[in-house]
Motif scaffolding. Structure first.
Motif, short mmCIF file in Angstrom:
data_model
loop_
_atom_site.label_atom_id
_atom_site.label_comp_id
_atom_site.label_asym_id
_atom_site.label_seq_id
_atom_site.Cartn_x
_atom_site.Cartn_y
_atom_site.Cartn_z
N ARG A 1 -58.14 -10.71 4.68
CA ARG A 1 -57.61 -10.18 3.42
C ARG A 1 -56.67 -9.01 3.72
N THR B 1 -53.49 -15.63 -3.54
CA THR B 1 -53.05 -14.30 -3.96
C THR B 1 -53.86 -13.88 -5.18
N LYS C 1 -54.03 -6.09 1.65
CA LYS C 1 -53.58 -5.48 0.40
C LYS C 1 -52.27 -4.76 0.67
N ALA D 1 -47.33 -10.00 -3.48
CA ALA D 1 -48.20 -10.91 -2.74
C ALA D 1 -47.63 -12.32 -2.74
N ARG E 1 -50.70 -7.56 -5.31
CA ARG E 1 -50.86 -6.84 -4.05
C ARG E 1 -51.86 -7.46 -3.07
N GLU E 2 -52.64 -8.42 -3.48
CA GLU E 2 -53.70 -8.93 -2.61
C GLU E 2 -53.40 -10.34 -2.12
N CYS F 1 -55.70 -4.35 6.05
CA CYS F 1 -55.99 -5.75 6.36
C CYS F 1 -57.29 -5.81 7.16
#
Length: 525
Positions: A97, A145, A99, A114, A149-150, A86
């Motif tokens: 951001r 998102t 992950k 996410a 995952r992000e 992060c």
């Protein structure tokens, strides 16, 4: 954040070597060989849904849910937990951001994506539960998102404290299939992704936690199971410890019990005594005809004898506090002492007479009977004694259990009421921001526009928290001048345990929430 351990006696001092070093040399390698670690506390959850609680419920959440960031043992700044990484991606602290780790799952096997993170945080604001944590998200504009995952958080203003917010148990990640977007979940089934899963729960009685085989994160559990037992008072909890019905006591030890543990020789128990940042304070309701008057509030501030409270009621197990920001945090000041000095009846009388108040002021003070320790009632009796001894006040005391007490102050029913605060995160911002603004954690509007509109935004834009001192001190002085909140004392943390338990100090994160996974037994010498 703790001072060195102060153990009671010779055997406990030997045990402290293992505790401080995190040593497991005394374990036989089977943490479950003598059953679960049993932890006692007087702080029972108010709800099992993270979107509904801004209180001690977080102690349970930390162990059964995950957050993107948290505090590995010894860390004072948030580190990735459910997240792999992060960071802010801009120079103005407005785009953050994260992950996720690969292959994340909830305890029941559902994928943690996410979208689950977005859902978990968005529903906090959508539901906006009374007493809930929506106020922590004031700087959040929107969440995006990308793939599974992000997650990208877009803020409406610079906010260097946002990673700390994401590390609070309020931001626990929940499964969208189980937690509605528009309402709180009501049952007692919980499926998080933390080190434990909740096997069973009996309200105000017991929570049974077992290791979560799907967990991915920084925690390395030293035990396979923990049972948390909820007590009404310290006496019952300490007796259970002495009777070996529990292994560890956490929150809620009374002063008399702490002193008894310190003064009486035993080879069975140990006590860890460390610095804390929890505070106790009075709140004045601006809707009440007396409490809304600055002169009344300032007269109370002039009369309160914090030293007497700390010594007579708490037996010096707490420290007098003269600011809402406690000692040990950057920006701590002593404004209430600087402005009011020692308690003074003549000064308080002048404050009132200058405002045209010449007869005793009738005030009703409320407190909760089962939240902040068994001394709370004694403290309010002492406050009543101090204020009435001045001849300037007539005091009525009233009380309720926590669950109905919360409803009362949220509805604005109490002229003056007591609250405690266990920090969301270790930054001065968290001892100011939650209490100000039209919508705050106290249920009593406190606009304080200079604080909310200028000082806090300016401080939050500063990534170097040491450079926020001037803003933090200015905000504290405004709070002193308003006397809407009157700080009383700052606590210390005491953990009592059987001598065969190790991991006690490592169990407390910077917000003094217990991470149960560090506890383990020493099964042989």
């Amino acid at each position: 954040m703790f001072n060195r351990n102060r153990f009671l006696r010779r055997v406990a001092a030997i045990a402290s070597i293992a505790l401080l070093a995190g040593c497991s040399l005394l374990s036989d390698g089977d943490p479950d060989s003598q059953g679960p670690i049993v932890v006692g506390t007087t702080s029972a959850p108010s709800t099992l849904d993270p979107a509904g609680a801004w209180d001690g419920s977080w102690e349970l959440y930390r162990n059964i849910f995950q957050t993107l960031l948290a505090y590995p043992s010894g860390a004072t700044t948030p580190q990735p937990d459910a997240a792999e990484s992060c960071s802010f991606t801009d120079s103005t602290s407005r785009t953050y951001r994260c992950k996720l780790r690969s292959g994340m799952k909830f305890a029941d096997g559902d994928p943690l994506t996410a979208e689950a993170v977005r859902h978990s945080i968005a529903r906090i604001r959508t539901i906006n539960a009374p007493g809930g944590p929506a106020g922590l998200l004031g700087s959040l504009d929107r969440i995006e998102t990308s793939g599974d995952r992000e997650i990208v958080f877009h803020l409406n203003q610079p906010d260097a404290t946002f990673p700390f917010v994401l590390a609070t148990p309020a931001m626990s990640i929940v499964d969208p299939d189980d937690y509605p977007a528009n309402s709180l979940r009501k049952d007692t089934s919980v499926y998080g992704s933390g080190p434990y899963k909740l096997q069973s729960y009996e309200e105000d009685s017991e929570a049974v936690l077992v290791r979560n085989g799907n967990y991915q994160g920084f925690a390395k559990p030293e035990n396979d199971a923990v049972t948390i037992r909820y007590f009404k008072d310290s006496a019952g909890m300490v007796q259970a410890l002495k009777d070996k019905r529990i292994d560890v006591t956490y929150r809620g030890l009374a002063a008399d019990d702490i002193l008894a543990l310190q003064e009486h020789d035993t080879e069975d128990l140990q006590l860890v005594d460390g610095a804390g940042t929890d505070i106790s304070y009075l709140v004045f309701n601006p809707a009440d005809p007396w409490a809304k008057q600055p002169a009344v509030r300032k007269a109370v501030a002039q009369l309160v004898d914090r030293g007497a409270i700390a010594h007579k009621v708490y037996k010096d197990t707490v420290d007098p506090l003269y600011s809402m920001v406690p000692k040990g945090l950057t920006g701590h000041a002593t404004g209430f002492f600087d402005d009011y000095g020692n308690p003074s009846v003549p000064k308080a009388r002048k404050i009132l007479t200058d405002a045209g108040i010449t007869r005793p002021v009738p005030l009703t003070l409320w407190y909760t009977t089962d939240r902040y320790g068994s001394e709370t009632a004694q403290m309010f009796q002492e406050l009543k004694r101090q204020l009435e001894a001045s001849g300037l006040f007539t005091i009525t005391l009233k009380s309720r259990p926590w669950k109905t007490y919360v409803v009362g102050y949220q509805k604005g029913e109490y002229p003056v009421f007591g609250r405690g605060w266990f920090p969301d995160f270790p930054d001065a911002d968290n001892f100011i921001a939650p209490f100000v603004g039209e919508h705050n954690a106290l249920g009593t509007p406190y606009p304080a526009k200079q604080i909310t509109g200028r000082l806090l935004p300016h401080a939050r834009a500063e990534s170097d928290r040491a450079r926020t001192v001037k803003d933090v001190e200015a905000a504290q002085q405004i709070m002193v001048d308003d006397a809407r909140l009157i700080p009383l004392w700052q606590g210390r943390q005491f953990v009592a345990a059987s001598v065969d338990i190790s991991g006690g100090e490592q169990a407390l994160d910077p917000s003094t929430i217990m991470m149960m996974w560090t506890l383990h037994r020493k099964t042989s010498w």
